[in-house]
Design a protein around this motif. Structure first.
Motif, mmCIF file in Angstrom:
data_model
loop_
_atom_site.group_PDB
_atom_site.id
_atom_site.type_symbol
_atom_site.label_atom_id
_atom_site.label_comp_id
_atom_site.label_asym_id
_atom_site.label_seq_id
_atom_site.Cartn_x
_atom_site.Cartn_y
_atom_site.Cartn_z
ATOM 1 N N THR A 155 9.663 3.169 12.327
ATOM 2 C CA THR A 155 10.878 3.569 11.618
ATOM 3 C C THR A 155 11.142 2.772 10.352
ATOM 4 O O THR A 155 12.098 3.076 9.632
ATOM 5 C CB THR A 155 12.095 3.417 12.551
ATOM 6 N N GLY A 156 10.375 1.756 10.071
ATOM 7 C CA GLY A 156 10.665 0.889 8.946
ATOM 8 C C GLY A 156 10.018 1.325 7.652
ATOM 9 O O GLY A 156 9.492 2.433 7.510
ATOM 10 N N VAL A 157 10.049 0.409 6.679
ATOM 11 C CA VAL A 157 9.455 0.669 5.370
ATOM 12 C C VAL A 157 7.957 0.893 5.488
ATOM 13 O O VAL A 157 7.374 1.682 4.734
ATOM 14 C CB VAL A 157 9.750 -0.524 4.423
ATOM 15 N N THR A 158 7.343 0.219 6.448
ATOM 16 C CA THR A 158 5.899 0.383 6.666
ATOM 17 C C THR A 158 5.545 1.844 6.904
ATOM 18 O O THR A 158 4.573 2.366 6.338
ATOM 19 C CB THR A 158 5.447 -0.466 7.868
ATOM 20 N N ALA A 159 6.344 2.523 7.736
ATOM 21 C CA ALA A 159 6.081 3.939 8.016
ATOM 22 C C ALA A 159 6.419 4.814 6.817
ATOM 23 O O ALA A 159 5.730 5.804 6.534
ATOM 24 C CB ALA A 159 6.889 4.376 9.240
ATOM 25 N N MET A 160 7.471 4.437 6.066
ATOM 26 C CA MET A 160 7.908 5.260 4.937
ATOM 27 C C MET A 160 6.891 5.279 3.812
ATOM 28 O O MET A 160 6.670 6.318 3.180
ATOM 29 C CB MET A 160 9.253 4.744 4.419
ATOM 30 N N ILE A 161 6.261 4.131 3.531
ATOM 31 C CA ILE A 161 5.307 4.073 2.414
ATOM 32 C C ILE A 161 3.869 4.259 2.881
ATOM 33 O O ILE A 161 2.941 4.187 2.075
ATOM 34 C CB ILE A 161 5.444 2.742 1.645
ATOM 35 N N GLY A 162 3.681 4.484 4.175
ATOM 36 C CA GLY A 162 2.361 4.840 4.675
ATOM 37 C C GLY A 162 1.399 3.702 4.883
ATOM 38 O O GLY A 162 0.182 3.911 4.890
ATOM 39 N N LEU A 163 1.911 2.477 5.083
ATOM 40 C CA LEU A 163 1.018 1.351 5.365
ATOM 41 C C LEU A 163 0.458 1.475 6.777
ATOM 42 O O LEU A 163 1.161 1.858 7.708
ATOM 43 C CB LEU A 163 1.763 0.026 5.220
ATOM 44 N N ALA A 164 -0.812 1.144 6.918
ATOM 45 C CA ALA A 164 -1.458 1.292 8.223
ATOM 46 C C ALA A 164 -0.974 0.240 9.210
ATOM 47 O O ALA A 164 -0.846 0.502 10.405
ATOM 48 C CB ALA A 164 -2.974 1.203 8.062
ATOM 49 N N THR A 165 -0.692 -0.984 8.703
ATOM 50 C CA THR A 165 -0.306 -2.089 9.576
ATOM 51 C C THR A 165 0.908 -2.804 9.001
ATOM 52 O O THR A 165 0.983 -3.048 7.789
ATOM 53 C CB THR A 165 -1.466 -3.091 9.733
ATOM 54 N N SER A 166 1.841 -3.155 9.852
ATOM 55 C CA SER A 166 3.008 -3.927 9.427
ATOM 56 C C SER A 166 2.587 -5.341 9.047
ATOM 57 O O SER A 166 1.706 -5.920 9.692
ATOM 58 C CB SER A 166 4.031 -3.969 10.557
ATOM 59 N N PRO A 167 3.215 -5.937 8.021
ATOM 60 C CA PRO A 167 2.907 -7.338 7.684
ATOM 61 C C PRO A 167 3.156 -8.289 8.849
ATOM 62 O O PRO A 167 2.535 -9.353 8.914
ATOM 63 C CB PRO A 167 3.857 -7.631 6.521
ATOM 64 N N LEU A 168 4.052 -7.911 9.751
ATOM 65 C CA LEU A 168 4.315 -8.755 10.918
ATOM 66 C C LEU A 168 3.162 -8.744 11.913
ATOM 67 O O LEU A 168 3.068 -9.629 12.765
ATOM 68 C CB LEU A 168 5.591 -8.290 11.619
ATOM 69 N N MET A 169 2.303 -7.741 11.804
ATOM 70 C CA MET A 169 1.173 -7.618 12.724
ATOM 71 C C MET A 169 -0.166 -7.918 12.057
ATOM 72 O O MET A 169 -1.200 -7.920 12.718
ATOM 73 C CB MET A 169 1.117 -6.189 13.292
ATOM 74 N N ASP A 170 -0.135 -8.177 10.748
ATOM 75 C CA ASP A 170 -1.368 -8.365 9.981
ATOM 76 C C ASP A 170 -1.566 -9.855 9.675
ATOM 77 O O ASP A 170 -0.791 -10.441 8.906
ATOM 78 C CB ASP A 170 -1.289 -7.573 8.677
ATOM 79 N N PRO A 171 -2.581 -10.501 10.248
ATOM 80 C CA PRO A 171 -2.808 -11.931 9.991
ATOM 81 C C PRO A 171 -3.005 -12.254 8.509
ATOM 82 O O PRO A 171 -2.660 -13.351 8.073
ATOM 83 C CB PRO A 171 -4.074 -12.241 10.798
ATOM 84 N N ALA A 172 -3.541 -11.309 7.739
ATOM 85 C CA ALA A 172 -3.793 -11.572 6.323
ATOM 86 C C ALA A 172 -2.511 -11.595 5.501
ATOM 87 O O ALA A 172 -2.481 -12.164 4.404
ATOM 88 C CB ALA A 172 -4.747 -10.517 5.770
ATOM 89 N N LYS A 173 -1.440 -10.968 6.003
ATOM 90 C CA LYS A 173 -0.201 -10.862 5.233
ATOM 91 C C LYS A 173 0.949 -11.657 5.828
ATOM 92 O O LYS A 173 1.986 -11.823 5.177
ATOM 93 C CB LYS A 173 0.217 -9.385 5.135
#
Length: 314
Positions: A155-173
């Motif tokens: 439901t967040g911005v991640t889904a709105m802009i089509g990012l595959a992975t949330s920054p909270l779940m991505d070790p690189a970010k």
């Protein structure tokens, strides 16, 4: 003998005069000292009295036996700490995240203070200050909930802009997210110190520079920044002393098992391994290690600042 007796009597008289002077000053300013008492009690009760608990790091502490009844263990817990692979991973993560925050978040309040100082419209300046100060007064529990909802995969911005992975779940970010969110929360509060330092600059310096044809950039470069340099150095020294403390509450509410490898820092490691498992001696040894490293860095940076001609914290 007579000369020695005279000197002793003279010394006693000076002591009496000094005592009388101090007593008179105490009576004269007694209400100020009364106002000082709560602060002194706070530091005595919550900063100096708990220092006796450092002995737990050198004991096999058992809660039922108490600190005095627990047997001595020497450097046992320090050896266990240094032999743990997870400790070195958390130490590396702590150093990397702290370095990122030092490089990006330490200069940010200075830059913002310089920019706000150039705003001549008081109403606009107050509005901006209120907006940037406000996040400081929110706890990381509240902000963590906001960020988790904001970067939700569903439901967040991640889904709105089509990012595959949330920054909270991505070790690189994730580390970058920690730096940016702390900057957002604390940048406004940090500017208060620098704006106060800027307000103490003699206006005649600016007037003289303008008469010589200096523009705004030159005023900032040759007057404002040199005038607040000592404040910046002191804040840098204090920040360096906290280099192994990167914000337990922020990381604890945001991290998850997917980013443990890059986000598990000393504070969260000590909490997980030491506090939740009841290994209080282990936790105390780790805390003492952090404090000793911080003290060493504080002494080194303070010494370096004084050698460079700046005023240190002592």
């Amino acid at each position: 003998m007579h000369h020695t007796a005279v000197m002793r009597e003279s010394k006693r008289n000076r002591t009496r005069l000094l005592f009388r002077h101090n007593w008179n000053e105490l009576r004269k300013h007694k209400y100020y000292f009364v106002l000082l008492l709560p602060g002194l009690l706070y530091f005595l009760l919550f900063h100096y009295w708990p220092m006796a608990g450092v002995a737990i790091a050198f004991k096999d502490f058992r809660l039922l036996d108490g600190m005095m009844g627990s047997p001595w263990a020497g450097l046992k817990w320090f050896r266990i700490l240094l032999d743990s692979p997870d400790f070195w991973i958390s130490l590396k993560n702590t150093a990397v995240i702290s370095l990122y925050k030092l490089l990006f978040n330490f200069p940010a309040p200075v830059v913002l203070a310089l920019l706000l100082n150039e705003v001549y419209r008081a109403a606009f300046k107050r509005v901006v200050q209120t907006i940037v100060y406000f996040p400081h007064f929110l706890s990381w529990v509240i902000l963590g909930g906001i960020l988790v909802s904001l970067f939700s995969n569903n439901t967040g911005v991640t889904a709105m802009i089509g990012l595959a992975t949330s920054p909270l779940m991505d070790p690189a970010k994730f580390r970058g997210l920690l730096v940016l969110t702390e900057m957002w929360k604390e940048i406004g509060w940090g500017t208060i110190i620098y704006l106060a330092a800027i307000s103490g600059i003699n206006p005649e310096l600016y007037e003289a520079a303008r008469m010589d044809g200096a523009n705004r950039y030159q005023l900032i470069r040759h007057i404002t920044i040199p005038s607040i340099a000592s404040t910046i150095v002191i804040m840098l020294i204090l920040r360096t002393g906290q280099i192994l403390h990167v914000g337990f509450d922020q990381i604890y509410v945001l991290y998850n098992p997917l980013v443990f490898d890059v986000a598990d820092v000393l504070d969260t490691y000590v909490y997980r391994v030491g506090i939740t498992m009841g290994r209080y001696s282990f936790a105390t040894a780790a805390g003492l290690f952090q404090s000793l490293v911080g003290l060493l860095l504080l002494l080194l940076t303070n010494s370096a600042a004084k050698k460079m001609g700046e005023r240190g914290i002592w």
